[in-house]
Design an enzyme around this catalytic site. Sequence first.
Site, PDB file in Angstrom:
ATOM      1  N   ASP A 106       0.863  -1.180   0.000  1.00 21.37           N
ATOM      2  CA  ASP A 106       0.000   0.000   0.000  1.00 21.37           C
ATOM      3  C   ASP A 106       0.909   1.242   0.000  1.00 21.37           C
ATOM      4  O   ASP A 106       1.335   1.688  -1.058  1.00 21.37           O
ATOM      5  CB  ASP A 106      -0.894  -0.114   1.248  1.00 21.37           C
ATOM      6  CG  ASP A 106      -2.004   0.905   1.290  1.00 21.37           C
ATOM      7  OD1 ASP A 106      -2.418   1.374   0.235  1.00 21.37           O
ATOM      8  OD2 ASP A 106      -2.479   1.230   2.393  1.00 21.37           O
ATOM      9  N   LYS A 134      -0.943  -0.913  -4.730  1.00 17.41           N
ATOM     10  CA  LYS A 134      -1.763   0.282  -4.984  1.00 17.41           C
ATOM     11  C   LYS A 134      -0.800   1.398  -5.393  1.00 17.41           C
ATOM     12  O   LYS A 134      -0.298   2.131  -4.525  1.00 17.41           O
ATOM     13  CB  LYS A 134      -2.524   0.674  -3.716  1.00 17.41           C
ATOM     14  CG  LYS A 134      -3.584  -0.315  -3.276  1.00 17.41           C
ATOM     15  CD  LYS A 134      -4.303   0.195  -2.020  1.00 17.41           C
ATOM     16  CE  LYS A 134      -5.353  -0.774  -1.537  1.00 17.41           C
ATOM     17  NZ  LYS A 134      -5.905  -0.396  -0.218  1.00 17.41           N
TER      18      LYS A 134
HETATM   19  P1  5GP Z   1       1.792  -0.542   3.790  1.00 14.18           P
HETATM   20  O1  5GP Z   1       2.844  -0.571   4.856  1.00 14.18           O
HETATM   21  O2  5GP Z   1       2.296  -0.887   2.424  1.00 14.18           O
HETATM   22  O3  5GP Z   1       1.074   0.779   3.794  1.00 14.18           O
HETATM   23  O4  5GP Z   1       0.663  -1.523   4.243  1.00 14.18           O
HETATM   24  C1  5GP Z   1       0.678  -2.851   4.007  1.00 14.18           C
HETATM   25  C2  5GP Z   1      -0.351  -3.544   4.866  1.00 14.18           C
HETATM   26  O5  5GP Z   1      -1.560  -2.783   5.008  1.00 14.18           O
HETATM   27  C3  5GP Z   1      -0.748  -4.831   4.219  1.00 14.18           C
HETATM   28  O6  5GP Z   1       0.125  -5.873   4.558  1.00 14.18           O
HETATM   29  C4  5GP Z   1      -2.168  -5.015   4.728  1.00 14.18           C
HETATM   30  O7  5GP Z   1      -2.145  -5.660   5.967  1.00 14.18           O
HETATM   31  C5  5GP Z   1      -2.691  -3.609   4.933  1.00 14.18           C
HETATM   32  N1  5GP Z   1      -3.544  -3.161   3.813  1.00 14.18           N
HETATM   33  C6  5GP Z   1      -3.272  -2.210   2.903  1.00 14.18           C
HETATM   34  N2  5GP Z   1      -4.279  -2.044   2.022  1.00 14.18           N
HETATM   35  C7  5GP Z   1      -5.229  -2.933   2.377  1.00 14.18           C
HETATM   36  C8  5GP Z   1      -6.540  -3.267   1.837  1.00 14.18           C
HETATM   37  O8  5GP Z   1      -7.048  -2.708   0.852  1.00 14.18           O
HETATM   38  N3  5GP Z   1      -7.227  -4.258   2.488  1.00 14.18           N
HETATM   39  C9  5GP Z   1      -6.727  -4.905   3.574  1.00 14.18           C
HETATM   40  N4  5GP Z   1      -7.480  -5.851   4.105  1.00 14.18           N
HETATM   41  N5  5GP Z   1      -5.505  -4.630   4.098  1.00 14.18           N
HETATM   42  C10 5GP Z   1      -4.768  -3.644   3.513  1.00 14.18           C
END
Ligand code: 5GP
Length: 178
Positions: A106, A134
């Site tokens: 994300d 994303k």
């Molecule tokens: P980042 O550190 O890249 O922002 O976040 C990664 C984590 O956020 C992922 O491993 C997941 O647990 C959570 N996450 C991010 N987007 C989503 C989403 O659309 N749905 C869900 N269920 N979890 C998400």
Amino acid sequence: MKTVQILDKKFALSINEQSIQKEVTRVAQEINRDLKDKEPIFVSVLNGSFMFTADLMRQITIPSKITFVKLASYEGVASTGVIKEVMGLSEDIQGRTVVIVEDIVDTGLTMQRLLETLGTRHPKEIHIATFFVKPDKLKVNLNIEYAAMKIPNDFIVGYGLDYDGYGRNLPEIYTLVE
Ligand code: 5GP
């Protein structure tokens, strides 16, 4: 349109099983081709990536190992915010080719943290495989070589991803209905 209710939220079907499996196969083929002589160690990040990992590994045909880690979030001291600690890495990755297997990237901050932590164990190289990315939300510069699907900024559940612990078992992807 097919919908599911999870706790207080409604989600609508957005990606079917067939589309998911098609992209898993493509990613597996790319890894089989690129890392053929490297005997990679796959590092699967629990909980979210369990389903992708299982589907992917069934289609990996090159010699390889697999291990699992979990990330524990805790509030860091001062203003550092939430820090994620990598737990359970028992495999020796020194000098090895590592493939991180994630469910979703994300902001990319979790992945960045993983790369830093695994990097201290002196692997030869680290590749990233994630089911979802994303791109509009990425805050850090990551070289994501293996991404099955690029999706918009919506919140999704299913295929390992949860809403408050529920929905991980859904074999397809559902998007939050605002
Ligand atoms: P980042 O550190 O890249 O922002 O976040 C990664 C984590 O956020 C992922 O491993 C997941 O647990 C959570 N996450 C991010 N987007 C989503 C989403 O659309 N749905 C869900 N269920 N979890 C998400």
